[in-house]
Design a protein around this motif. Sequence first.
Motif, short mmCIF file in Angstrom:
data_model
loop_
_atom_site.label_atom_id
_atom_site.label_comp_id
_atom_site.label_asym_id
_atom_site.label_seq_id
_atom_site.Cartn_x
_atom_site.Cartn_y
_atom_site.Cartn_z
N MET A 38 0.84 -1.20 0.00
CA MET A 38 0.00 0.00 0.00
C MET A 38 0.88 1.25 0.00
O MET A 38 0.56 2.23 -0.70
N ARG A 51 3.85 1.63 -1.26
CA ARG A 51 4.48 1.80 -2.58
C ARG A 51 3.48 2.10 -3.68
O ARG A 51 3.85 2.49 -4.78
N GLY A 52 2.19 1.90 -3.39
CA GLY A 52 1.17 2.13 -4.41
C GLY A 52 0.92 0.90 -5.26
O GLY A 52 0.18 0.97 -6.24
N ASP A 53 1.53 -0.24 -4.90
CA ASP A 53 1.24 -1.49 -5.60
C ASP A 53 -0.21 -1.89 -5.35
O ASP A 53 -0.83 -2.53 -6.20
N LYS A 93 -3.70 -0.16 -4.38
CA LYS A 93 -4.35 1.16 -4.34
C LYS A 93 -5.75 1.05 -3.73
O LYS A 93 -6.35 -0.03 -3.74
N PRO A 94 -6.28 2.18 -3.22
CA PRO A 94 -7.64 2.16 -2.68
C PRO A 94 -8.61 1.56 -3.69
O PRO A 94 -8.59 1.92 -4.87
N ASP A 148 -8.61 -1.54 -4.70
CA ASP A 148 -8.08 -2.79 -5.28
C ASP A 148 -8.60 -3.99 -4.50
O ASP A 148 -8.72 -3.94 -3.28
N GLY A 177 -9.23 5.43 0.63
CA GLY A 177 -7.85 5.68 1.02
C GLY A 177 -7.69 5.51 2.52
O GLY A 177 -8.65 5.48 3.27
#
Length: 129
Positions: A25, A27-29, A31-32, A34, A80
Motif C-alpha cells: 500500500m 508503494r502504491g502497488d 491502491k484504494p 483494489d 484511502g
Amino acid sequence: MFIEIQTNSSVPIYLQLAQQLIEGMVRGDLKPGDSLPSVRAFAADLGMNMHTVNKAYHYLEEKEFIQIVAKSGVIIQPNGIPKASEEEKQQLAEQLRPLIAEGMVLNLSEDEMVDMLCNLVRDIKEGKQ
C-alpha cells in the motif's frame, strides 16, 4: 506483488503477510479499491494455511486498511487510508520506544538511528528487503 515469508523469522507468518501488504500500500502497488485474493486463493498461492491469511486480513481490517465485504471479497479501503490519529501516533511511539532504547544500549548514536530510519523508509518505498 511479490510476497516473501520467512519461516525462520520470530515474526508470526500472519504478521509478515500483513506487513508486506501494508508495504504494498505504501508503494502504491495496492491502491484504494483494489481487490485482494480470497482467503482460500491467497492461501493456496502462498502455500499457507487459510487461517493464517484470514488472521492477516482481520489484523488489517482492525487497522481499517482493508474492508472485508461478505460474499464480495476483500478490498483496500476504497476512500484511502486516513491520516494517523493522535492515538495511533501514540501507539506507534510506544512500539518504537523499546527498539530505540535497545539501540541506545548498543551505543548507536541518535544520528545513526535517524539514518537507519531514513534508510528503512527509502527501502520500503523502493520495495527493497
